[in-house]
Design a protein around this motif. Sequence first.
Motif, PDB file in Angstrom:
ATOM      1  N   ASP A  80     -11.665   3.963 -16.949  1.00 37.01           N
ATOM      2  CA  ASP A  80     -11.962   4.570 -17.647  1.00 37.01           C
ATOM      3  C   ASP A  80     -12.388   5.233 -16.131  1.00 37.01           C
ATOM      4  N   PRO A  81     -10.867   5.808 -15.580  1.00 38.38           N
ATOM      5  CA  PRO A  81     -11.570   7.120 -14.216  1.00 38.38           C
ATOM      6  C   PRO A  81     -12.065   8.008 -15.439  1.00 38.38           C
ATOM      7  N   LEU A  82     -11.261   8.262 -15.956  1.00 40.79           N
ATOM      8  CA  LEU A  82     -12.012   9.607 -16.729  1.00 40.79           C
ATOM      9  C   LEU A  82     -13.714   9.713 -17.040  1.00 40.79           C
ATOM     10  N   LEU A  86     -15.151   9.818 -13.813  1.00 45.61           N
ATOM     11  CA  LEU A  86     -15.260  11.815 -13.410  1.00 45.61           C
ATOM     12  C   LEU A  86     -16.080  12.239 -13.339  1.00 45.61           C
ATOM     13  N   ARG A  87     -16.275  12.451 -15.232  1.00 43.43           N
ATOM     14  CA  ARG A  87     -16.842  13.163 -16.130  1.00 43.43           C
ATOM     15  C   ARG A  87     -18.901  12.957 -15.427  1.00 43.43           C
ATOM     16  N   ASP A 130     -21.167  20.954  -8.846  1.00 37.37           N
ATOM     17  CA  ASP A 130     -19.832  21.266  -8.334  1.00 37.37           C
ATOM     18  C   ASP A 130     -19.281  20.140  -7.419  1.00 37.37           C
ATOM     19  N   TYR A 131     -19.054  18.746  -8.532  1.00 36.88           N
ATOM     20  CA  TYR A 131     -18.971  17.633  -7.615  1.00 36.88           C
ATOM     21  C   TYR A 131     -17.972  18.158  -6.919  1.00 36.88           C
ATOM     22  N   GLN A 132     -16.546  18.478  -8.211  1.00 40.09           N
ATOM     23  CA  GLN A 132     -14.694  18.213  -7.604  1.00 40.09           C
ATOM     24  C   GLN A 132     -14.535  19.416  -6.831  1.00 40.09           C
ATOM     25  N   ALA A 133     -15.377  20.137  -6.517  1.00 38.35           N
ATOM     26  CA  ALA A 133     -15.315  21.749  -5.508  1.00 38.35           C
ATOM     27  C   ALA A 133     -15.539  21.155  -4.301  1.00 38.35           C
TER      28      ALA A 133
END
Length: 279
Positions: free
Chosen positions: A251-253, A256-257, A265-268
């Motif tokens: 469950d990569p979602l 990521l969540r 700011d994790y993804q940025a």
Amino acid sequence: MWSLRAWRRQRLLARHPVSPEQWAAVRQHLPILDGLDAAEQQRLRERAVLFLQHKHLSALPGLELDADARLLLAVQAELPLLHLADLNWYQGFHEIVLYPDDFVSPQRHRDASGVVHEWDAAHSGEAWLQGPVILAWPGVQASGQWDGYNLVIHELAHKLDMLNGDANGLPPLHSNMRVATWASVMQSAFDLLNAELDAHPEAETGIDPYAAENPAEFFAVTSEYFFSAPDLLAEAYPAVYAQLQLFYRQDPLARLRQLQASDPDYQARTEESSIATNG
Ligand code: ZN
């Protein structure tokens, strides 16, 4: 119980250790592994070592692969299999050919009136039925971020699809899954994407429009998104995400969540670092 297979495996792992420094160097290029727990990372590392013992990586002239580069590829190859039983999912091929750059391969297409069109197209990857996987190294290097692109996972998803014959978007499903459900979920999403592109060829689709090519590409592209942009896939095609979750047993979602919850700011931040490291 004593097992020859387990003994061989332990011996291979002991002979080809990955140092903590090497793992850290490779790990730093792979934000898509963030949030995996220590046991998962350990299993991934061991399976990557075994992958490199079982597959032959052939680098063409102009490309030199060091140990870190080989591990970078192998870890991404094994990520989709992380929670699948320890079977030989990548059977039927032994070689991965690596090109220093995108390559041209002759294409052939027979249209509805029976005319065969041929042209040359630049590719970054190919998976041949009962043959090698071909990858362009820049595409491997660009993979590993949370950005919806992963050449390694894309091409190896074609190999999973081919386990039961032609690439048709239907890999061998687990016993708790139903072919009818898989087929109807995948077909509806595929049809929706094609309808969207037929209406507006330049439409900003939820996932890469290349998925609309055929059911095999739809499975490969959605697998790529499942591991590298699960938020975009789940938003565009939640039922497809759910089927892939059953298939890959991950469950990569959720992962990521969780990362975003602990760092807004994790993804940025990972995108900035990918630009810096690829620059
Ligand atoms: Zn493909």
